[in-house]
Structure formats: C-alpha cells, structure tokens
Design a protein around this motif. Structure first.
Motif, PDB file in Angstrom:
ATOM      1  N   ALA A   1       2.106  -7.456   0.015  1.00 28.06           N
ATOM      2  CA  ALA A   1       3.005  -6.675   0.869  1.00 28.06           C
ATOM      3  C   ALA A   1       4.343  -6.425   0.184  1.00 28.06           C
ATOM      4  O   ALA A   1       4.894  -7.309  -0.474  1.00 28.06           O
ATOM      5  CB  ALA A   1       3.229  -7.399   2.196  1.00 28.06           C
ATOM      6  N   LEU A   2       4.817  -5.204   0.354  1.00 26.29           N
ATOM      7  CA  LEU A   2       6.137  -4.759  -0.078  1.00 26.29           C
ATOM      8  C   LEU A   2       6.339  -4.787  -1.585  1.00 26.29           C
ATOM      9  O   LEU A   2       7.464  -4.707  -2.064  1.00 26.29           O
ATOM     10  CB  LEU A   2       7.237  -5.558   0.642  1.00 26.29           C
ATOM     11  N   ASN A   3       5.248  -4.864  -2.351  1.00 21.85           N
ATOM     12  CA  ASN A   3       5.329  -4.709  -3.793  1.00 21.85           C
ATOM     13  C   ASN A   3       5.101  -3.241  -4.122  1.00 21.85           C
ATOM     14  O   ASN A   3       4.569  -2.494  -3.313  1.00 21.85           O
ATOM     15  CB  ASN A   3       4.268  -5.561  -4.498  1.00 21.85           C
ATOM     16  N   SER A   4       5.475  -2.850  -5.288  1.00 24.75           N
ATOM     17  CA  SER A   4       5.270  -1.471  -5.717  1.00 24.75           C
ATOM     18  C   SER A   4       4.647  -1.455  -7.102  1.00 24.75           C
ATOM     19  O   SER A   4       4.718  -2.430  -7.847  1.00 24.75           O
ATOM     20  CB  SER A   4       6.594  -0.708  -5.730  1.00 24.75           C
ATOM     21  N   TRP A   5       4.054  -0.334  -7.445  1.00 24.08           N
ATOM     22  CA  TRP A   5       3.448  -0.112  -8.755  1.00 24.08           C
ATOM     23  C   TRP A   5       3.824   1.293  -9.191  1.00 24.08           C
ATOM     24  O   TRP A   5       3.619   2.248  -8.446  1.00 24.08           O
ATOM     25  CB  TRP A   5       1.933  -0.263  -8.669  1.00 24.08           C
ATOM     26  N   ILE A   6       4.429   1.402 -10.340  1.00 27.52           N
ATOM     27  CA  ILE A   6       4.780   2.708 -10.889  1.00 27.52           C
ATOM     28  C   ILE A   6       3.836   2.990 -12.056  1.00 27.52           C
ATOM     29  O   ILE A   6       3.841   2.283 -13.055  1.00 27.52           O
ATOM     30  CB  ILE A   6       6.248   2.749 -11.385  1.00 27.52           C
ATOM     31  N   ASN A   7       3.014   4.010 -11.896  1.00 29.58           N
ATOM     32  CA  ASN A   7       2.065   4.400 -12.927  1.00 29.58           C
ATOM     33  C   ASN A   7       2.719   5.439 -13.803  1.00 29.58           C
ATOM     34  O   ASN A   7       3.000   6.547 -13.361  1.00 29.58           O
ATOM     35  CB  ASN A   7       0.781   4.936 -12.311  1.00 29.58           C
ATOM     36  N   MET A   8       2.963   5.081 -15.047  1.00 28.61           N
ATOM     37  CA  MET A   8       3.629   6.023 -15.949  1.00 28.61           C
ATOM     38  C   MET A   8       2.644   6.604 -16.932  1.00 28.61           C
ATOM     39  O   MET A   8       1.883   6.038 -17.538  1.00 28.61           O
ATOM     40  CB  MET A   8       4.745   5.315 -16.713  1.00 28.61           C
TER      41      MET A   8
ATOM     42  N   PRO B   1      -2.572   5.294  -8.428  1.00 33.69           N
ATOM     43  CA  PRO B   1      -1.364   6.121  -8.474  1.00 33.69           C
ATOM     44  C   PRO B   1      -0.153   5.208  -8.259  1.00 33.69           C
ATOM     45  O   PRO B   1      -0.291   4.028  -7.922  1.00 33.69           O
ATOM     46  CB  PRO B   1      -1.548   7.058  -7.275  1.00 33.69           C
ATOM     47  N   SER B   2       1.028   5.745  -8.431  1.00 27.43           N
ATOM     48  CA  SER B   2       2.228   4.981  -8.091  1.00 27.43           C
ATOM     49  C   SER B   2       2.171   4.628  -6.611  1.00 27.43           C
ATOM     50  O   SER B   2       1.764   5.443  -5.779  1.00 27.43           O
ATOM     51  CB  SER B   2       3.484   5.795  -8.389  1.00 27.43           C
ATOM     52  N   ILE B   3       2.541   3.386  -6.290  1.00 24.23           N
ATOM     53  CA  ILE B   3       2.496   2.898  -4.915  1.00 24.23           C
ATOM     54  C   ILE B   3       3.864   2.353  -4.543  1.00 24.23           C
ATOM     55  O   ILE B   3       4.331   1.387  -5.155  1.00 24.23           O
ATOM     56  CB  ILE B   3       1.423   1.794  -4.750  1.00 24.23           C
ATOM     57  N   ASN B   4       4.516   2.988  -3.573  1.00 22.38           N
ATOM     58  CA  ASN B   4       5.784   2.505  -3.032  1.00 22.38           C
ATOM     59  C   ASN B   4       5.478   1.928  -1.653  1.00 22.38           C
ATOM     60  O   ASN B   4       5.342   2.663  -0.682  1.00 22.38           O
ATOM     61  CB  ASN B   4       6.807   3.636  -2.946  1.00 22.38           C
ATOM     62  N   TYR B   5       5.340   0.620  -1.588  1.00 19.92           N
ATOM     63  CA  TYR B   5       4.919  -0.113  -0.380  1.00 19.92           C
ATOM     64  C   TYR B   5       6.191  -0.557   0.333  1.00 19.92           C
ATOM     65  O   TYR B   5       6.793  -1.559   0.007  1.00 19.92           O
ATOM     66  CB  TYR B   5       4.086  -1.294  -0.842  1.00 19.92           C
TER      67      TYR B   5
END
Length: 86
Positions: free
Chosen positions: A79-86, A22-26
């Motif tokens: 750490a502190l990276n994000s992934w946006i699942n579109m 899923p999208s991950i806002n770390y």
C-alpha cells in the motif's frame, strides 16, 4: 485474510519483470475487509476487478496492499508505494 501462497512480492521481481508494469502512483488505500475496499492508483478509484492497464488486474485488496494479476502471475504490491517505469 487472503491466501498468499504462490503470490510473489513486487520487490522480489527481477528488473525485467518489473518493466512489464506501467508506472504506478498508489496514493490512497481504503481497506474495509469486503468488496467495498478501494484504492486510488494513477488518480483513478479502483476495486477488485479493476484494470490498472491492459493485462494488469486488481484481484484483491489486502489490509496492507493489493494483489495484481499480470500474465497469469499474481504479484503483491504494498500500500501507498509507487513504481516509476522509465
């Protein structure tokens, strides 16, 4: 430190494999070197054993990221990276 043999880096996954996440806002990383280590993902405080989503569990908090388990595979996420699942 944790044994990372057999752990694949998130950035090394194929796009199809990344789409399983899923999208991950770390947004926060608190490494204490013990079970009190925590992270904030998608606004929720999490520790080892927490689930980001169904089937995705945090198995370790490292000095520079986390290790997630998904479908029996362990994946490191910086750490502190994000992934946006579109």
């Amino acid at each position: 430190l944790a044994d990372l043999s057999g752990v694949i880096a998130f950035e090394d996954l194929s796009l199809n494999q990344k789409k399983l996440f899923p999208s991950i806002n770390y947004s926060q990383h608190n490494y204490l070197g013990n079970s009190a280590s925590s992270v904030v993902i998608n606004g929720d405080l999490m520790r080892v054993g927490s689930r980001i989503a169904s089937g995705i569990e945090i198995v370790d908090v490292l000095e520079d990221g986390i290790v997630l388990r998904i479908e029996g595979r362990e994946v490191s996420f910086k750490a502190l990276n994000s992934w946006i699942n579109m």
